[in-house]
Design an enzyme around this catalytic site. Structure first.
Site, PDB file in Angstrom:
ATOM      1  N   ASP A  86      10.409 -18.687 -37.288  1.00  0.00           N
ATOM      2  CA  ASP A  86      10.919 -19.197 -36.028  1.00  0.00           C
ATOM      3  C   ASP A  86       9.717 -19.475 -35.116  1.00  0.00           C
ATOM      4  O   ASP A  86       8.961 -18.557 -34.788  1.00  0.00           O
ATOM      5  CB  ASP A  86      11.835 -18.127 -35.403  1.00  0.00           C
ATOM      6  CG  ASP A  86      12.480 -18.622 -34.116  1.00  0.00           C
ATOM      7  OD1 ASP A  86      12.044 -19.678 -33.590  1.00  0.00           O
ATOM      8  OD2 ASP A  86      13.414 -17.955 -33.638  1.00  0.00           O
TER       9      ASP A  86
ATOM     10  N   ASP B 125       9.745 -31.551 -33.633  1.00  0.00           N
ATOM     11  CA  ASP B 125      10.744 -32.320 -34.383  1.00  0.00           C
ATOM     12  C   ASP B 125      11.903 -31.395 -34.707  1.00  0.00           C
ATOM     13  O   ASP B 125      12.062 -30.956 -35.845  1.00  0.00           O
ATOM     14  CB  ASP B 125      10.081 -32.854 -35.664  1.00  0.00           C
ATOM     15  CG  ASP B 125      11.037 -33.674 -36.498  1.00  0.00           C
ATOM     16  OD1 ASP B 125      12.135 -34.004 -36.021  1.00  0.00           O
ATOM     17  OD2 ASP B 125      10.679 -33.982 -37.650  1.00  0.00           O
TER      18      ASP B 125
ATOM     19  N   ASP C 235      19.033 -30.551 -32.280  1.00  0.00           N
ATOM     20  CA  ASP C 235      19.411 -30.562 -30.863  1.00  0.00           C
ATOM     21  C   ASP C 235      19.132 -29.177 -30.260  1.00  0.00           C
ATOM     22  O   ASP C 235      19.346 -28.164 -30.929  1.00  0.00           O
ATOM     23  CB  ASP C 235      20.906 -30.899 -30.700  1.00  0.00           C
ATOM     24  CG  ASP C 235      21.215 -32.325 -31.156  1.00  0.00           C
ATOM     25  OD1 ASP C 235      20.370 -32.931 -31.829  1.00  0.00           O
ATOM     26  OD2 ASP C 235      22.304 -32.825 -30.843  1.00  0.00           O
TER      27      ASP C 235
HETATM   28  N1  AG3 Z   1      15.687 -34.193 -35.324  1.00  0.00           N
HETATM   29  C1  AG3 Z   1      16.456 -34.710 -34.226  1.00  0.00           C
HETATM   30  C2  AG3 Z   1      17.818 -35.093 -34.619  1.00  0.00           C
HETATM   31  C3  AG3 Z   1      18.768 -34.947 -33.551  1.00  0.00           C
HETATM   32  C4  AG3 Z   1      20.009 -35.650 -33.921  1.00  0.00           C
HETATM   33  N2  AG3 Z   1      21.078 -35.193 -33.147  1.00  0.00           N
HETATM   34  C5  AG3 Z   1      22.354 -35.398 -33.431  1.00  0.00           C
HETATM   35  N3  AG3 Z   1      22.699 -36.070 -34.462  1.00  0.00           N
HETATM   36  N4  AG3 Z   1      23.243 -34.906 -32.625  1.00  0.00           N
HETATM   37  C6  AG3 Z   1      15.698 -34.939 -36.494  1.00  0.00           C
HETATM   38  C7  AG3 Z   1      14.979 -34.290 -37.578  1.00  0.00           C
HETATM   39  C8  AG3 Z   1      14.445 -35.305 -38.492  1.00  0.00           C
HETATM   40  N5  AG3 Z   1      13.145 -34.965 -38.931  1.00  0.00           N
END
Ligand code: AG3
Length: 272
Positions: free
Chosen positions: A135, A153, A156
């Site tokens: 974490d 990265d 949410d």
């Molecule tokens: N990270 C952010 C994705 C957020 C999408 N949110 C949603 N679908 N509610 C993506 C990780 C990819 N490496």
């Protein structure tokens, strides 16, 4: 299951037809689902939220990585927080960097990505990569290495990722930056998560001394429209500061660099 729906509000969302479920498990941290959709290809879902798809992943990953990497005069040591699918890692490795450290909470995400998304995860084989399964909120407390570029990265910022936008975490992260490091975080949808964007923007400004928002269209994320919050610290403002030759880009190119920081009025008004 013949269809998948991600609810974006009580009355809207994203519908994807499921051709075939490729994988489904409950890890220690979250529900992991991979399925096949005719239009978007393979879809990675964590706790019912679409994380990435074969067809549109390039937009998110290129925009998270290259705007930051271009902004630094000489990016050599990179930190990725989250990013277990390997997509951001793949983009970072296109630069002549020395080292990239990826801190991911859920090793199952890496495993699943290696199995079903080799176009993202083959980057884990590169010798410049170090992975820590932990974490990041705990990890950051005891780390002292510094990084030229830090990319967050995450999923949410609810549940396991909620702490990644807390002031405490960002203060701790500040120990790991040089004066001219770049910090960039995926910061959700201007349509659906304006309060989250404002919070991230304000905290970045306070902790890393300046903050800018840029956006990109991402068809499978809420609103089809996504934001990223970036701080340039002592570098102060967005500017391309290196022109390393990078191969294989499909979305980002240098002519768009200045343009992505020109955000719409409703977003501008909302964050201040
Ligand atoms: N990270 C952010 C994705 C957020 C999408 N949110 C949603 N679908 N509610 C993506 C990780 C990819 N490496």
């Amino acid at each position: 299951m013949d269809s998948f729906i991600e609810h974006h509000s009580n009355s809207s969302g994203l519908y994807l037809k499921v051709n075939k479920i490729l994988h489904s498990e409950r890890s220690k941290y979250q529900e992991i689902l991979v399925f096949e959709n005719e239009f978007f290809g393979k879809v990675l879902v964590l706790d019912n939220l679409v994380m990435t798809t074969t067809k549109d992943e390039f937009i998110y990953h290129e925009m998270l990585a290259h705007v930051s990497l271009r902004s630094h005069p000489n990016p050599k040591n990179i930190l990725i927080i989250g990013g277990g699918d390997g997509g951001t890692l793949r983009e970072v490795l296109k630069y002549p960097i020395n080292k990239v450290l990826l801190v991911e909470i859920d090793e199952k995400v890496i495993e699943v990505s290696k199995k079903f998304f080799s176009e993202l995860s083959s980057s884990f084989n590169d010798k410049r990569v170090e992975v820590i399964i932990m974490d990041a909120i705990k990890w950051v407390k005891n780390e002292s290495r510094k990084f030229d570029v830090i990319l967050i990265d995450s999923t949410d910022p609810i549940k396991i990722a909620e702490g990644l936008i807390s002031e405490e975490f960002l203060f701790n992260l500040k120990k790991l930056v040089f004066e001219n490091s770049i910090v960039c975080m995926q910061s959700e949808s201007p349509f659906y998560h304006i309060d989250t964007i404002r919070t991230i923007y304000q905290r970045f400004k306070k902790i890393f001394s300046n903050a800018y928002i840029y956006t990109a269209p991402i068809p499978t994320y809420p609103g089809g429209y996504w934001s990223f919050t970036i701080s340039f610290q002592s570098l102060e403002y967005p500017k391309i500061r290196n022109y390393y030759f990078i191969e294989d880009l499909k979305f980002y190119h240098d002519e768009m660099y200045d343009a992505v920081f020109k955000i719409p009025k409703f977003l501008k008004d909302a964050i201040e």
